[in-house]
Design an enzyme around this catalytic site. Structure first.
Site, PDB file in Angstrom:
ATOM      1  N   GLU A   1      27.387  39.827  29.099  1.00  0.00           N
ATOM      2  CA  GLU A   1      27.545  38.432  29.504  1.00  0.00           C
ATOM      3  C   GLU A   1      26.234  37.653  29.531  1.00  0.00           C
ATOM      4  OE1 GLU A   1      29.680  38.227  33.198  1.00  0.00           O
ATOM      5  OE2 GLU A   1      31.530  38.946  32.297  1.00  0.00           O
TER       6      GLU A   1
ATOM      7  N   ASN B   1      35.044  40.201  28.101  1.00  0.00           N
ATOM      8  CA  ASN B   1      35.317  40.220  29.542  1.00  0.00           C
ATOM      9  C   ASN B   1      36.183  39.026  29.884  1.00  0.00           C
ATOM     10  OD1 ASN B   1      33.571  42.360  29.615  1.00  0.00           O
ATOM     11  ND2 ASN B   1      32.053  41.395  30.959  1.00  0.00           N
TER      12      ASN B   1
ATOM     13  N   TYR C   1      38.543  37.260  33.175  1.00  0.00           N
ATOM     14  CA  TYR C   1      39.054  37.252  34.547  1.00  0.00           C
ATOM     15  C   TYR C   1      40.060  36.134  34.795  1.00  0.00           C
ATOM     16  CZ  TYR C   1      35.586  40.774  35.632  1.00  0.00           C
ATOM     17  OH  TYR C   1      34.869  41.944  35.645  1.00  0.00           O
TER      18      TYR C   1
HETATM   19  C1  GBH Z   1      31.444  39.924  35.607  1.00  0.00           C
HETATM   20  O1  GBH Z   1      31.020  38.646  35.602  1.00  0.00           O
HETATM   21  C2  GBH Z   1      30.275  40.841  35.664  1.00  0.00           C
HETATM   22  O2  GBH Z   1      29.965  41.398  34.404  1.00  0.00           O
HETATM   23  C3  GBH Z   1      30.378  41.901  36.710  1.00  0.00           C
HETATM   24  O3  GBH Z   1      29.124  42.476  36.939  1.00  0.00           O
HETATM   25  C4  GBH Z   1      30.978  41.323  37.957  1.00  0.00           C
HETATM   26  O4  GBH Z   1      30.948  42.206  39.036  1.00  0.00           O
HETATM   27  C5  GBH Z   1      32.370  40.915  37.638  1.00  0.00           C
HETATM   28  O5  GBH Z   1      32.438  40.098  36.529  1.00  0.00           O
HETATM   29  C6  GBH Z   1      33.106  40.245  38.784  1.00  0.00           C
HETATM   30  O6  GBH Z   1      32.490  39.045  39.125  1.00  0.00           O
HETATM   31  O7  GBH Z   1      34.062  29.670  38.554  1.00  0.00           O
HETATM   32  O8  GBH Z   1      36.458  29.759  38.640  1.00  0.00           O
HETATM   33  O9  GBH Z   1      35.362  28.895  36.691  1.00  0.00           O
HETATM   34  C7  GBH Z   1      32.027  37.681  35.674  1.00  0.00           C
HETATM   35  C8  GBH Z   1      31.473  36.320  35.455  1.00  0.00           C
HETATM   36  C9  GBH Z   1      31.776  34.090  35.045  1.00  0.00           C
HETATM   37  C10 GBH Z   1      33.621  35.315  36.033  1.00  0.00           C
HETATM   38  C11 GBH Z   1      32.460  32.845  35.282  1.00  0.00           C
HETATM   39  C12 GBH Z   1      34.301  34.033  36.345  1.00  0.00           C
HETATM   40  C13 GBH Z   1      34.203  31.610  36.136  1.00  0.00           C
HETATM   41  C14 GBH Z   1      35.269  31.465  37.159  1.00  0.00           C
HETATM   42  N1  GBH Z   1      32.314  35.238  35.602  1.00  0.00           N
HETATM   43  N2  GBH Z   1      33.698  32.895  35.880  1.00  0.00           N
HETATM   44  S1  GBH Z   1      35.276  29.848  37.811  1.00  0.00           S
END
Ligand code: GBH
Length: 485
Positions: A172, A299, A301
């Site tokens: 990332e 990745n 989420y």
């Molecule tokens: C990952 O990052 C990492 O690689 C990991 O280390 C970490 O523990 C894991 O995820 C959980 O956080 O603000 O509602 O628009 C995730 C990075 C970037 C996830 C931006 C969600 C936006 C959500 N992220 N993101 S929001």
């Protein structure tokens, strides 16, 4: 009707890799042992006000000392592969120069322990723990950091390249660049839009130079990859298309452009012209960055909703503890884009649950890069787990989240996506960056007082999935057929 993504019985293709992931600073602890130097996350977490509750990774899950029993746990969970990261400051305590053999030995033991148990080692060179002396010399906004990274990659290729199954250069880089140097919610906590864009380029360069170094030094037959956190965007307002185009350029195409197409997107350069002239891009850089990869790590989420800031509506302020992407992640303040709250349901991070976004993302990536095999290198969810009186950890929301996202991935495979595997984030509850130990992503619970591990119900469910290759529960037992190449 539209799917609820709660299928069961679905069978994944033969050879599909079921894995789980962690990262060095989040699980290892032993921060000052065996010659490890300080990283930017040591500095950041020890700076008051940066991490919730003042938590640090000094002890974390104590994985460094518990590696043997954690390996047994992985075996017990039926993992085909384990994705971990290497702490650069364990290998080169100051980021350049002499190698710390104790650091190499630790990862060498880890890799051997995985192989002994039939688990494929998937090693990431950089999951955010930059040696502090390199930050003191300018960090990712300066070119020398990419040079140093190539040297570090060559060291690791020579040390583990006979045994590692998959090399991943960066995790990332979006987070490293924009959260580290723009929005400031991650280490090193700088708020410099121009530096964030210079960091984007030097991370891209580091990726390409590291691939070259790994290929030159690895004597086995590893696969090569990089992991990106793609933004799946929804737009709001009159200029919805403009808002999503801008964030797509900054967040997605700023990385896929140079890495996979060999060029920065023209609209990205235009959009950011008031911030930087991109003069840090030197002749030959794009050729260095544009290296073939065997598998692209994805990745995912949740989705994100954006709109052009009208100068009136309240900006969504980012306190570093509630969201990771705010209006400030966008460096061109003249045409700011704001990230807008989305409809629920949410995980404990406040991120919306949207498995359809994963299916859509996989389809879109595979349409843009049809010959590129894909791997989900992270997907998972934080919820506020409780321990039952019998000692078990029922986590129905996480189990449901995973079931729905695995179903979405299965549907994407059925629609022609060449998806090779899926790593759940995370194996263990761990140091969740700016949130410290307050947010739990593990399929295995960690008691941060005793450091005891307990497999959660989602972990038991995942074990059944990994060992049978089918989503647990009754169903039609139908494996998707991949289109012929
Ligand atoms: C990952 O990052 C990492 O690689 C990991 O280390 C970490 O523990 C894991 O995820 C959980 O956080 O603000 O509602 O628009 C995730 C990075 C970037 C996830 C931006 C969600 C936006 C959500 N992220 N993101 S929001």
């Amino acid at each position: 009707g539209s799917p609820d993504y709660r299928d069961s019985g679905l069978v994944f293709p033969p050879g599909f890799t079921f894995g789980s992931a962690t990262a060095s600073y989040q699980v290892e602890g032993a921060a000052a042992e065996d010659g490890r130097g300080p990283s930017i996350w040591d500095t950041f977490s020890k700076t008051p006000g940066k991490v919730w509750n003042g938590d640090t990774g000094d002890i974390a899950c104590d994985h460094y000392h518990r590696v043997e029993s954690d390996l047994d746990l992985m075996k017990d969970l039926g993992l085909d592969a384990y994705r971990f990261s290497i702490a650069w400051p364990r290998i080169q305590p100051t980021g350049t120069g002499a190698v710390n053999q104790a650091g190499i030995d630790f990862y060498s033991r880890l890799v051997d322990g995985l192989l002994e148990r039939g688990i494929k080692p998937v090693a990431t060179l950089y999951h955010w723990d930059l040696p502090q002396p390199l930050e003191d010399a300018g960090g990712w906004p300066v070119r020398a950091t990419a040079d140093a990274f190539a040297d570090y990659a060559a060291i690791m290729g020579a040390a583990l390249g006979d045994r590692v199954h998959t090399w991943t250069t960066l995790n990332e880089p979006w987070c490293s660049a924009y959260l580290g140097y723009g929005q400031g919610g991650h280490a090193p906590g700088r708020h410099e839009p121009a530096a964030a864009l210079a960091a984007v380029h030097h991370l891209n360069l580091a990726h390409g130079r590291a691939l070259q170094a790994l290929r030159a030094t690895s004597t086995g037959a590893p696969e090569y990859s990089v992991t990106l956190n793609f933004h799946v965007l929804r737009g709001l307002g009159d200029a919805a298309a403009e808002a999503t185009r801008r964030i797509d350029a900054l967040a997605n195409r700023a990385f896929t452009g140079p890495m996979l197409h060999g060029a920065y997107p023209a609209d990205l350069l235009e959009d950011t012209a008031s911030v930087t002239d991109w003069s840090f891009v030197q002749d030959g850089d794009l050729a260095s960055i544009h290296q073939p990869i065997d598998v692209l790590g994805v990745n995912y989420y949740s989705t994100a909703t954006v709109r052009m800031w009208d100068g009136v509506s309240p900006r969504q302020h980012n306190d570093g503890h509630k969201t990771t992407a705010g209006g400030t992640a966008w460096p061109g303040s003249d045409r700011a884009v704001e990230f807008v709250e989305q409809p629920g349901p949410y995980t404990a991070m406040g991120w919306n649950i949207a498995p359809e976004g994963l299916e859509e993302l996989l389809l879109n990536i595979s349409a843009e890069f049809p010959d590129q095999p894909l791997m989900i290198t992270e997907n998972g969810a934080a919820f506020d787990d409780t321990v039952a009186t019998d000692g078990s950890v029922p986590d129905p929301e996480r189990l449901d989240y995973l079931r729905r996202h695995f179903t979405a991935a299965h549907r994407a495979i059925g629609r022609g996506v060449d998806l090779r595997g899926y790593f759940v984030w995370s194996l263990l509850d761990n140091f969740e960056w700016g949130y410290g130990y307050a947010k739990r992503f593990g399929i295995v619970r960690v008691d941060f007082d005793t450091l005891e591990r307990t497999v959660k119900d989602s972990g038991l469910w995942f074990r059944e999935l990994a060992t049978t290759g089918a989503l647990p529960g009754p169903g039609n037992a139908q494996a998707p057929t991949r289109p012929e190449p």
